[in-house]
Design an enzyme around this catalytic site. Sequence first.
Site, PDB file in Angstrom:
ATOM      1  N   ASP A 206       0.844  -1.205   0.000  1.00  0.00           N
ATOM      2  CA  ASP A 206       0.000   0.000   0.000  1.00  0.00           C
ATOM      3  C   ASP A 206       0.875   1.249   0.000  1.00  0.00           C
ATOM      4  OD1 ASP A 206      -3.279   0.243   0.799  1.00  0.00           O
ATOM      5  OD2 ASP A 206      -2.101   2.073   0.727  1.00  0.00           O
TER       6      ASP A 206
ATOM      7  N   VAL B 139       1.921   0.993  -7.325  1.00  0.00           N
ATOM      8  CA  VAL B 139       1.768   0.018  -8.416  1.00  0.00           C
ATOM      9  C   VAL B 139       1.930   0.691  -9.785  1.00  0.00           C
ATOM     10  CG1 VAL B 139       0.205  -1.502  -7.120  1.00  0.00           C
ATOM     11  CG2 VAL B 139      -0.761   0.360  -8.498  1.00  0.00           C
TER      12      VAL B 139
ATOM     13  N   ASN C  39      -5.687  -4.727  -6.702  1.00  0.00           N
ATOM     14  CA  ASN C  39      -6.799  -4.089  -5.987  1.00  0.00           C
ATOM     15  C   ASN C  39      -6.604  -2.586  -5.767  1.00  0.00           C
ATOM     16  OD1 ASN C  39      -9.077  -4.112  -3.788  1.00  0.00           O
ATOM     17  ND2 ASN C  39      -7.258  -3.340  -2.729  1.00  0.00           N
TER      18      ASN C  39
ATOM     19  N   SER D 231     -15.130  -2.679 -11.939  1.00  0.00           N
ATOM     20  CA  SER D 231     -16.188  -1.964 -11.224  1.00  0.00           C
ATOM     21  C   SER D 231     -17.434  -1.981 -12.092  1.00  0.00           C
ATOM     22  CB  SER D 231     -15.723  -0.525 -10.997  1.00  0.00           C
ATOM     23  OG  SER D 231     -16.838   0.295 -10.729  1.00  0.00           O
TER      24      SER D 231
ATOM     25  N   TYR E  56     -12.066   6.548 -14.732  1.00  0.00           N
ATOM     26  CA  TYR E  56     -12.202   5.326 -13.911  1.00  0.00           C
ATOM     27  C   TYR E  56     -12.884   4.199 -14.710  1.00  0.00           C
ATOM     28  CZ  TYR E  56     -13.579   2.703  -9.653  1.00  0.00           C
ATOM     29  OH  TYR E  56     -13.764   1.754  -8.678  1.00  0.00           O
TER      30      TYR E  56
ATOM     31  N   SER F 193     -13.050   3.774 -17.923  1.00  0.00           N
ATOM     32  CA  SER F 193     -12.180   3.281 -19.007  1.00  0.00           C
ATOM     33  C   SER F 193     -11.098   2.373 -18.456  1.00  0.00           C
ATOM     34  CB  SER F 193     -11.525   4.460 -19.735  1.00  0.00           C
ATOM     35  OG  SER F 193     -12.514   5.341 -20.193  1.00  0.00           O
TER      36      SER F 193
ATOM     37  N   LYS G  33     -11.212   0.653 -15.692  1.00  0.00           N
ATOM     38  CA  LYS G  33     -11.808  -0.579 -15.163  1.00  0.00           C
ATOM     39  C   LYS G  33     -12.164  -1.543 -16.283  1.00  0.00           C
ATOM     40  CE  LYS G  33     -11.612  -0.023 -10.711  1.00  0.00           C
ATOM     41  NZ  LYS G  33     -10.539  -0.753 -10.012  1.00  0.00           N
TER      42      LYS G  33
ATOM     43  N   ALA H 164     -18.644  -2.034  -2.036  1.00  0.00           N
ATOM     44  CA  ALA H 164     -18.369  -2.185  -0.609  1.00  0.00           C
ATOM     45  C   ALA H 164     -18.194  -0.819   0.049  1.00  0.00           C
ATOM     46  CB  ALA H 164     -17.092  -3.009  -0.422  1.00  0.00           C
TER      47      ALA H 164
ATOM     48  N   ARG I  78     -13.592   4.201   1.898  1.00  0.00           N
ATOM     49  CA  ARG I  78     -13.470   5.653   1.729  1.00  0.00           C
ATOM     50  C   ARG I  78     -13.793   6.076   0.290  1.00  0.00           C
ATOM     51  NH1 ARG I  78      -6.970   6.948   1.670  1.00  0.00           N
ATOM     52  NH2 ARG I  78      -6.488   5.712  -0.162  1.00  0.00           N
TER      53      ARG I  78
HETATM   54  P1  NAI Z   1      -9.743   2.037  -0.484  1.00  0.00           P
HETATM   55  O1  NAI Z   1      -9.438   3.456  -0.809  1.00  0.00           O
HETATM   56  O2  NAI Z   1     -10.268   1.718   0.861  1.00  0.00           O
HETATM   57  O3  NAI Z   1      -8.479   1.116  -0.753  1.00  0.00           O
HETATM   58  C1  NAI Z   1      -7.624   1.306  -1.841  1.00  0.00           C
HETATM   59  C2  NAI Z   1      -6.202   1.210  -1.347  1.00  0.00           C
HETATM   60  O4  NAI Z   1      -5.320   1.328  -2.480  1.00  0.00           O
HETATM   61  C3  NAI Z   1      -5.833   2.337  -0.384  1.00  0.00           C
HETATM   62  O5  NAI Z   1      -5.360   1.806   0.839  1.00  0.00           O
HETATM   63  C4  NAI Z   1      -4.760   3.109  -1.123  1.00  0.00           C
HETATM   64  O6  NAI Z   1      -3.752   3.665  -0.276  1.00  0.00           O
HETATM   65  C5  NAI Z   1      -4.195   2.078  -2.062  1.00  0.00           C
HETATM   66  N1  NAI Z   1      -3.531   2.674  -3.225  1.00  0.00           N
HETATM   67  C6  NAI Z   1      -3.968   3.706  -3.966  1.00  0.00           C
HETATM   68  N2  NAI Z   1      -3.098   3.992  -4.941  1.00  0.00           N
HETATM   69  C7  NAI Z   1      -2.084   3.105  -4.816  1.00  0.00           C
HETATM   70  C8  NAI Z   1      -0.901   2.895  -5.552  1.00  0.00           C
HETATM   71  N3  NAI Z   1      -0.569   3.659  -6.591  1.00  0.00           N
HETATM   72  N4  NAI Z   1      -0.085   1.882  -5.181  1.00  0.00           N
HETATM   73  C9  NAI Z   1      -0.396   1.101  -4.108  1.00  0.00           C
HETATM   74  N5  NAI Z   1      -1.511   1.290  -3.366  1.00  0.00           N
HETATM   75  C10 NAI Z   1      -2.343   2.275  -3.717  1.00  0.00           C
HETATM   76  O7  NAI Z   1     -10.784   1.574  -1.618  1.00  0.00           O
HETATM   77  P2  NAI Z   1     -11.611   0.196  -1.841  1.00  0.00           P
HETATM   78  O8  NAI Z   1     -13.009   0.582  -1.942  1.00  0.00           O
HETATM   79  O9  NAI Z   1     -11.205  -0.848  -0.899  1.00  0.00           O
HETATM   80  O10 NAI Z   1     -11.138  -0.155  -3.322  1.00  0.00           O
HETATM   81  C11 NAI Z   1     -10.381  -1.300  -3.668  1.00  0.00           C
HETATM   82  C12 NAI Z   1     -10.541  -1.548  -5.150  1.00  0.00           C
HETATM   83  O11 NAI Z   1     -11.892  -1.887  -5.433  1.00  0.00           O
HETATM   84  C13 NAI Z   1     -10.211  -0.347  -6.030  1.00  0.00           C
HETATM   85  O12 NAI Z   1      -9.560  -0.791  -7.197  1.00  0.00           O
HETATM   86  C14 NAI Z   1     -11.575   0.213  -6.383  1.00  0.00           C
HETATM   87  O13 NAI Z   1     -11.566   0.950  -7.577  1.00  0.00           O
HETATM   88  C15 NAI Z   1     -12.378  -1.071  -6.478  1.00  0.00           C
HETATM   89  N6  NAI Z   1     -13.790  -0.884  -6.352  1.00  0.00           N
HETATM   90  C16 NAI Z   1     -14.333  -0.551  -5.147  1.00  0.00           C
HETATM   91  C17 NAI Z   1     -15.689  -0.370  -5.059  1.00  0.00           C
HETATM   92  C18 NAI Z   1     -16.341  -0.096  -3.766  1.00  0.00           C
HETATM   93  O14 NAI Z   1     -17.601  -0.077  -3.741  1.00  0.00           O
HETATM   94  N7  NAI Z   1     -15.617   0.116  -2.685  1.00  0.00           N
HETATM   95  C19 NAI Z   1     -16.565  -0.425  -6.246  1.00  0.00           C
HETATM   96  C20 NAI Z   1     -15.902  -0.867  -7.431  1.00  0.00           C
HETATM   97  C21 NAI Z   1     -14.557  -1.057  -7.471  1.00  0.00           C
END
Ligand code: NAI
Length: 302
Positions: free
Chosen positions: A39, A75, A101, A153, A166, A168, A170, A198, A201
């Site tokens: 992370d 990443v 993720n 997504s 986003y 595009s 995804k 889910a 934030r």
């Molecule tokens: P989150 O914000 O809680 O977790 C994402 C994590 O990725 C964060 O801890 C952040 O520090 C880390 N991160 C961001 N950029 C990074 C990078 N360049 N390198 C390494 N780490 C990095 O968000 P969440 O909701 O847990 O999202 C996880 C995945 O699920 C994401 O890809 C999001 O787009 C996808 N997603 C989530 C949805 C939801 O309803 N929460 C809906 C659809 C997709």
Amino acid sequence: MADIRFDGRVAIVTGAGAGLGKTYALALAERGAKVVVNDLGGSRDGSGADSKAADMVVAEIKGKGGEAVANYDSVATKEGGENIVKTAVEAFGKVDILINNAGILRDKSLMKIEEAEWDLVLAVHLKGAFCVTQPAFKVMKENGFGRIINTASGAGLYGNFGQSNYCSAKMGLVGLMNNVCIEGAKYNILCNTIAPVAASRLTEDVLPPSLFEKLKPEFVTPLVLYLVSEECTTGKMIFNCAAGWFSRTEVLCAPGICLGDGKRDINAEEIRENWAAITSLDNAKPLANVTESFGFLGPLLS
Ligand code: NAI
């Protein structure tokens, strides 16, 4: 039947410092996997960095008797992706499981979005998955085993106002999955894509509070665990998952109608006349690869 276990397996979870990724890391470790908790620890829009995010999850895993190491690379660069995989290989000797993720948001309508906002979101989600998958794939190929998850997504699969970058990115992850599966098949490397919903934030100001409470990230985790297990031999699939709802969704190809014979020109009026057949999804199915679509050319093939 025996529980699904990951003893002896090494997993990388990107963006595992919070939200969905954290639940995957904890659950994998609880079931015996050695986990690289990657992370960057930045904010929701991708700015900043903080090693605490990954460190806290590693501490939680270790506190429960599991094995994990932290990695703080982004990443979004080739060096970052290589270093994430190197962390796994140096600490645990290999990589069996990769969960792409990590994610950020820079939402703006198409007319307002700036080039930098487009580039950053594509860099983290799509290029980021490539940057980690490529070196991980190399190690998985050598070991004849790999399970990869891409995180798409519903916004990308079906569309959402104000998220052209986003959406595009995804949808691009579906394309990456297709190729990982085709090129990984003979090495037992499988990839599937999830479209989760889910509480995190990323969604706290988007989802209505009553729904937010019911969307625990932990409700998505079981599908991910099954998909990255040895027992799952299915790849190249896309799944919706939210609050305990699991459903397959697909890019389909319908038989349509073949108006051509390889010689005769076809005019726009024929398209109009045959619109119902062209747009029908009757008997549509997912295809294994692009070559399979040539099968619909019917008489032209003989
Ligand atoms: P989150 O914000 O809680 O977790 C994402 C994590 O990725 C964060 O801890 C952040 O520090 C880390 N991160 C961001 N950029 C990074 C990078 N360049 N390198 C390494 N780490 C990095 O968000 P969440 O909701 O847990 O999202 C996880 C995945 O699920 C994401 O890809 C999001 O787009 C996808 N997603 C989530 C949805 C939801 O309803 N929460 C809906 C659809 C997709």
